[in-house]
Scaffold this active site. Structure first.
Site, mmCIF file in Angstrom:
data_model
loop_
_atom_site.group_PDB
_atom_site.id
_atom_site.type_symbol
_atom_site.label_atom_id
_atom_site.label_comp_id
_atom_site.label_asym_id
_atom_site.label_seq_id
_atom_site.Cartn_x
_atom_site.Cartn_y
_atom_site.Cartn_z
ATOM 1 N N GLY A 39 12.932 2.049 3.090
ATOM 2 C CA GLY A 39 12.134 2.827 4.046
ATOM 3 C C GLY A 39 11.132 1.987 4.801
ATOM 4 N N HIS A 53 5.858 7.531 -3.834
ATOM 5 C CA HIS A 53 7.025 7.100 -4.605
ATOM 6 C C HIS A 53 6.680 5.908 -5.496
ATOM 7 C CE1 HIS A 53 10.743 9.245 -3.868
ATOM 8 N NE2 HIS A 53 10.426 9.419 -2.599
ATOM 9 N N GLU A 65 11.106 -4.937 -0.425
ATOM 10 C CA GLU A 65 11.235 -4.102 0.769
ATOM 11 C C GLU A 65 12.301 -4.688 1.673
ATOM 12 O OE1 GLU A 65 7.722 -2.707 2.602
ATOM 13 O OE2 GLU A 65 6.705 -2.364 0.675
#
EC number: 2.7.1.156
Lengths: 173, 173, 173
Positions: A39, A53, A65
């Site tokens: 994300g 989260h 990430e």
């Protein structure tokens, strides 16, 4: 629920508990836990969701990430004795669309890669195709890409779960 | 998966693999294969989707295009030794709405007809009721019609499958 | 299908047959039947839907209209020898949002209350999280609240069913 195969796909709707279920699956393996967050925080709402989260997940995870180069990152962190949770495929597809990437090629590459990995892999993804046809053309394209990717990944992994209201339903494996 | 009854309903979301699964069900019967395409090509996107479906299906099917008079066409091509795949009920409902037809009457007629047919019949349909209530009134009406039809057909056929990510879940039979 | 536990959650999409299935579950208990209707008739369409539901249900039910104070009403009508059908949780969440209520607190209160009730309770709710992310922020918030509530209630009840095309799939119990 115990992960019996090497690779799994966990499908579910928004706020279905699919991420929490997947984290429990990963934790039950007893392996070193890696988390690939696909994300991107485009706005405050998204930033908040990602932050929530991470908090829910706790500190016992190594977080990576990776919004676009998912196959590359999977290859780079792949080791025996690790479990990698990818959360989630639909955000990855969103990012590929934003970047103008060749989505069918990227998806085929990901599906083909799975059999050669040493780590256990759990993919989380949103089922988005069970509502009314969206009026927005990009949303329809997104839905098509996501559905095709789910079929490809489901065919390639050992186990598939569908999660609703926090409860897993075994679809494969 | 083998069709064990005479009639089946295959429900699934967009790009869930429901059509491909239904075609495999039909092919596994070894019977003469007929395909009723209910979709109308209103625009290029739709034409492209229909064309792609036909290509995926291959040449071993007799295709009938029937957007509205589904019961009539089913009756006309009904023979022992045939399997008929109807793809899909939701496009049929869309066409009935466009034509201002009496949808409850048409749906009851279709459900009532099933027990008298000699061919094996497989209906494919889109589950569209699992998203947020649509803002558009016509979309809400469509969703209601589709849901009621699914209940009627599910009650009338021998087997019902729900397909997600290409994987069938047996709901009935 | 027979209710084997004391409490149940019945999830399903629009026009999935979830209410009719829940009513049959309640009727099969042979207990005194109470119905809590959470829906508010904001407009004619809604009034019509509510009226149709009441007609379908028949006269052998005691109906209580309670759009907001669900826990209070559940407590007030709770008796051994009764079955209470709550239809539905998503309309209750909608009403809580309209009233600016503290939704997580209200939901936690409802989930916590269940173990202390003497009546059998069946909750009906709409699964709304399986479509495309809604463009409307309030719809996204609603979807999040509903999903979290479903997880809480599913964890607290004895049985959970997912209904599609009128067919129940047992998820828990």
């Amino acid at each position: 629920m115990i992960l019996s195969g090497k690779t799994a796909l966990v499908l579910g709707g928004a706020r279905s508990g699919k991420s929490a279920f997947s984290e429990r699956l990963a934790e039950a393996t007893g392996l070193e836990r890696h988390y690939i967050a696909t994300g991107r925080a485009y706005d405050d709402e998204m930033r908040e969701r990602i932050g929530r989260h991470q908090e829910d997940r706790g500190a016992s995870w190594v977080t990576h990430e990776e919004p676009v180069e998912l196959s590359h990152t999977l290859g780079a962190i792949d080791r025996p004795g690790r479990v990698v949770l990818v959360d989630c495929l639909t955000l990855w597809v969103t990012n590929l669309m934003m970047e103008g990437e060749d989505i069918p090629m990227r998806c085929a590459e990901l599906a083909a890669q799975l059999s050669s990995l040493d780590a256990r892999i759990i993919f989380v993804s949103n089922e988005v195709g069970l509502g009314i046809v969206p009026e927005n053309r990009m949303a329809r394209e997104f839905r098509d890409h996501a559905g095709r990717l789910h079929q490809q990944i489901a065919a390639s992994v050992d186990e598939v779960f569908f999660v609703a209201a926090g409860l897993p339903l075994r679809m494969k494996g």
